[in-house]
Motif scaffolding. Structure first.
Motif, PDB file in Angstrom:
ATOM      1  N   ALA A 106      55.780  -2.966 -15.804  1.00 49.22           N
ATOM      2  CA  ALA A 106      56.045  -2.910 -14.058  1.00 49.22           C
ATOM      3  C   ALA A 106      54.469  -2.217 -13.777  1.00 49.22           C
ATOM      4  O   ALA A 106      54.709  -3.273 -12.101  1.00 49.22           O
ATOM      5  N   LYS A 107      53.713  -1.891 -13.991  1.00 49.10           N
ATOM      6  CA  LYS A 107      52.902  -1.760 -12.877  1.00 49.10           C
ATOM      7  C   LYS A 107      51.570  -2.506 -12.452  1.00 49.10           C
ATOM      8  O   LYS A 107      51.316  -2.994 -11.483  1.00 49.10           O
ATOM      9  N   PRO A 108      51.233  -3.296 -13.348  1.00 46.16           N
ATOM     10  CA  PRO A 108      50.134  -4.691 -13.297  1.00 46.16           C
ATOM     11  C   PRO A 108      50.835  -5.696 -12.396  1.00 46.16           C
ATOM     12  O   PRO A 108      50.488  -6.513 -11.363  1.00 46.16           O
ATOM     13  N   MET A 109      52.366  -6.350 -12.074  1.00 45.78           N
ATOM     14  CA  MET A 109      53.281  -6.775 -11.800  1.00 45.78           C
ATOM     15  C   MET A 109      53.374  -6.421 -10.321  1.00 45.78           C
ATOM     16  O   MET A 109      53.703  -7.178  -9.025  1.00 45.78           O
ATOM     17  N   LEU A 110      53.763  -4.793  -9.751  1.00 49.86           N
ATOM     18  CA  LEU A 110      53.500  -4.247  -9.115  1.00 49.86           C
ATOM     19  C   LEU A 110      52.495  -4.312  -8.149  1.00 49.86           C
ATOM     20  O   LEU A 110      52.118  -4.539  -6.532  1.00 49.86           O
ATOM     21  N   MET A 111      51.366  -4.258  -8.524  1.00 55.58           N
ATOM     22  CA  MET A 111      50.063  -4.813  -8.137  1.00 55.58           C
ATOM     23  C   MET A 111      50.063  -6.105  -7.458  1.00 55.58           C
ATOM     24  O   MET A 111      49.485  -6.434  -6.535  1.00 55.58           O
ATOM     25  N   LEU A 112      50.786  -6.643  -8.667  1.00 55.59           N
ATOM     26  CA  LEU A 112      50.579  -8.287  -8.104  1.00 55.59           C
ATOM     27  C   LEU A 112      51.464  -8.463  -6.468  1.00 55.59           C
ATOM     28  O   LEU A 112      50.804  -9.385  -5.300  1.00 55.59           O
ATOM     29  N   VAL A 113      52.579  -8.264  -6.540  1.00 55.30           N
ATOM     30  CA  VAL A 113      53.284  -7.708  -5.554  1.00 55.30           C
ATOM     31  C   VAL A 113      52.887  -7.035  -3.766  1.00 55.30           C
ATOM     32  O   VAL A 113      52.583  -8.074  -3.546  1.00 55.30           O
ATOM     33  N   LEU A 114      51.594  -6.327  -4.271  1.00 52.57           N
ATOM     34  CA  LEU A 114      51.358  -5.683  -3.030  1.00 52.57           C
ATOM     35  C   LEU A 114      50.223  -6.760  -3.030  1.00 52.57           C
ATOM     36  O   LEU A 114      50.141  -6.782  -1.872  1.00 52.57           O
ATOM     37  N   GLY A 115      49.314  -7.379  -3.810  1.00 56.41           N
ATOM     38  CA  GLY A 115      48.090  -8.282  -3.107  1.00 56.41           C
ATOM     39  C   GLY A 115      49.085  -9.239  -2.292  1.00 56.41           C
ATOM     40  O   GLY A 115      48.428  -9.643  -2.044  1.00 56.41           O
ATOM     41  N   VAL A 117      51.603  -9.420  -0.695  1.00 55.68           N
ATOM     42  CA  VAL A 117      51.509  -8.441   0.524  1.00 55.68           C
ATOM     43  C   VAL A 117      50.231  -8.631   1.405  1.00 55.68           C
ATOM     44  O   VAL A 117      50.259  -9.232   2.543  1.00 55.68           O
ATOM     45  N   LEU A 118      49.162  -8.603   0.757  1.00 56.39           N
ATOM     46  CA  LEU A 118      47.976  -8.647   1.228  1.00 56.39           C
ATOM     47  C   LEU A 118      47.365  -9.979   1.866  1.00 56.39           C
ATOM     48  O   LEU A 118      46.845  -9.917   2.281  1.00 56.39           O
ATOM     49  N   PHE A 119      48.066 -10.466   0.908  1.00 59.55           N
ATOM     50  CA  PHE A 119      47.152 -11.618   0.823  1.00 59.55           C
ATOM     51  C   PHE A 119      47.825 -12.849   0.706  1.00 59.55           C
ATOM     52  O   PHE A 119      48.173 -13.261  -0.421  1.00 59.55           O
ATOM     53  N   SER A 120      47.864 -13.434   2.012  1.00 56.57           N
ATOM     54  CA  SER A 120      49.141 -15.000   1.426  1.00 56.57           C
ATOM     55  C   SER A 120      48.388 -15.799   0.871  1.00 56.57           C
ATOM     56  O   SER A 120      46.928 -16.718   0.518  1.00 56.57           O
ATOM     57  N   PRO A 121      48.625 -17.219   0.247  1.00 55.77           N
ATOM     58  CA  PRO A 121      48.644 -18.728  -0.455  1.00 55.77           C
ATOM     59  C   PRO A 121      48.012 -19.878   1.031  1.00 55.77           C
ATOM     60  O   PRO A 121      48.200 -19.126   2.035  1.00 55.77           O
ATOM     61  N   GLY A 122      47.067 -20.080   0.792  1.00 55.41           N
ATOM     62  CA  GLY A 122      46.726 -21.281   1.592  1.00 55.41           C
ATOM     63  C   GLY A 122      47.441 -22.145   1.536  1.00 55.41           C
ATOM     64  O   GLY A 122      48.117 -22.155   0.755  1.00 55.41           O
ATOM     65  N   ALA A 150      57.261 -10.624  -0.952  1.00 52.57           N
ATOM     66  CA  ALA A 150      57.099  -9.510  -1.779  1.00 52.57           C
ATOM     67  C   ALA A 150      57.222  -7.853  -0.706  1.00 52.57           C
ATOM     68  O   ALA A 150      57.092  -6.811  -1.414  1.00 52.57           O
ATOM     69  N   PHE A 151      57.162  -7.979   0.809  1.00 51.12           N
ATOM     70  CA  PHE A 151      57.313  -6.656   1.734  1.00 51.12           C
ATOM     71  C   PHE A 151      59.006  -6.239   1.497  1.00 51.12           C
ATOM     72  O   PHE A 151      59.833  -5.485   0.844  1.00 51.12           O
ATOM     73  N   ASN A 152      60.084  -7.605   1.078  1.00 55.59           N
ATOM     74  CA  ASN A 152      61.491  -7.045   0.990  1.00 55.59           C
ATOM     75  C   ASN A 152      61.579  -6.644  -0.305  1.00 55.59           C
ATOM     76  O   ASN A 152      61.887  -6.099  -0.950  1.00 55.59           O
ATOM     77  N   VAL A 153      60.132  -7.221  -1.677  1.00 61.46           N
ATOM     78  CA  VAL A 153      60.555  -6.327  -2.617  1.00 61.46           C
ATOM     79  C   VAL A 153      60.511  -4.804  -2.939  1.00 61.46           C
ATOM     80  O   VAL A 153      60.901  -4.125  -3.032  1.00 61.46           O
ATOM     81  N   ILE A 154      59.255  -4.506  -1.804  1.00 60.56           N
ATOM     82  CA  ILE A 154      58.877  -3.391  -1.678  1.00 60.56           C
ATOM     83  C   ILE A 154      59.777  -2.595  -1.053  1.00 60.56           C
ATOM     84  O   ILE A 154      60.442  -1.132  -1.869  1.00 60.56           O
ATOM     85  N   VAL A 155      60.644  -3.277  -0.648  1.00 64.39           N
ATOM     86  CA  VAL A 155      62.153  -2.402   0.306  1.00 64.39           C
ATOM     87  C   VAL A 155      62.489  -2.411  -0.401  1.00 64.39           C
ATOM     88  O   VAL A 155      62.886  -0.796  -0.607  1.00 64.39           O
ATOM     89  N   MET A 156      63.159  -3.181  -0.949  1.00 67.72           N
ATOM     90  CA  MET A 156      64.726  -2.849  -1.823  1.00 67.72           C
ATOM     91  C   MET A 156      64.044  -1.377  -3.360  1.00 67.72           C
ATOM     92  O   MET A 156      64.572  -1.110  -3.847  1.00 67.72           O
TER      93      MET A 156
END
Length: 288
Positions: A106-115, A117-122, A150-156
């Motif tokens: 869960a923690k590594p996946m949460l870091m990917l989700v947070l990433g 939010v900060l960095f969008s694909p080109g 990702a933002f919606n995932v964090i809110v939920m």
């Protein structure tokens, strides 16, 4: 708290009234122009009108006569409904997994989700991924690349974490599995956040045109947002099978009718979600 003074209440009422007028007047002008006849448009100098002297439904009859706009509306409705349901399912599942203490990875996946939010694909990597999965010129290209926000995932996830822990402990004592807990306990208690996130996804799917511009080549697969852009911004109509266009003379009522058709569905959905939306926007604002 002290009761506000009369002057303060008047000032608030005036400010609220001005805000409402700033929203209502442009929208009313769009509706009035879409219903205006050609004589009214000519009298106004070819611009927007506030009150049509002669009401005409010709613009709506044209766009709803089973042609390009009708097909685009059906495509947008399908993409919005299917995309919103899939996005809600994926977001709820991922958020529930990340909200459970001790969940696997869960923690590594949460870091990917947070990433995310900060960095969008080109733009180019996104296009290449869609191409490699053979989604070009497919309506799935309007859904799958943006399936999870990702933002919606964090809110939920934050909402799920605020649910009473006793519910999960009771479910564990009764031997209830994670899937049953999610569907029987968590989701029924999460109508507010589901309504808010669902509305966010629905508005995004309905208004999205850039992905269609990139991935959809066939004009018969264009969603409403892209057709609206073609008619209103470019003042062209769609013709041919590959998105070819031919110039049109300015037809303001026709353009405003298409704009109304693009706006009204979301406006009709919101009243049914307003009760949950008012509660859901406060998610995470108050603790305890």
């Amino acid at each position: 708290m002290e009761k506000p003074r009369a002057l303060t209440q008047v000032a608030k009422a005036v400010a609220l009234g001005i805000s409402v007028l700033l929203v209502v007047i442009p929208f009313w002008s769009v509706i009035a122009t879409s219903l205006a006849d050609q004589q009214t448009i000519n009298d106004s100098g070819g611009g927007m009108v506030m009150w049509p002297r002669g009401v005409s439904l010709a613009a709506y009859e044209t766009v709803l006569s089973g042609g390009v706009v009708t097909r685009a509306v059906l495509i947008s409705v399908g993409v919005t409904v299917v995309g919103t349901l899939l996005s809600l399912a994926a977001t709820a599942g991922l958020a529930y997994w990340l909200s459970r203490p001790g969940a696997l990875a869960a923690k590594p996946m949460l870091m990917l989700v947070l990433g995310a939010v900060l960095f969008s694909p080109g733009l180019i990597p996104s296009y290449l991924v869609v191409k490699e999965f053979h989604l070009l010129d497919s309506l799935w290209s309007l859904i799958l690349p943006v399936l999870v926000n990702a933002f919606n995932v964090i809110v939920m996830r934050a909402f799920f974490q605020e649910l009473p822990k006793e519910l999960f402990e009771s479910a564990a004592i009764d031997g209830v599995g994670a899937a049953t807990t999610l569907f029987r306990i968590v989701l029924p208690l999460s109508k507010a956040v589901l309504a808010v996130i669902g509305l966010f996804y629905a508005v995004a799917y309905w208004n999205a045109f850039f992905n269609a511009l990139l991935y959809i080549q066939s004009s018969e697969k264009w969603p409403m947002a892209l057709v609206l852009r073609t008619y209103v911004v470019n003042q062209t109509t769609i013709g041919g099978d590959q998105g070819a266009t031919e110039a049109l003379p300015p037809q303001l009522p026709l353009q405003m009718a298409i704009l109304v058709i693009a706006i009204v569905p979301i406006l009709l959905v919101y009243p049914f979600l307003q009760r949950h939306f008012a509660k859901g926007v406060m998610i995470g604002a108050v603790k305890g």
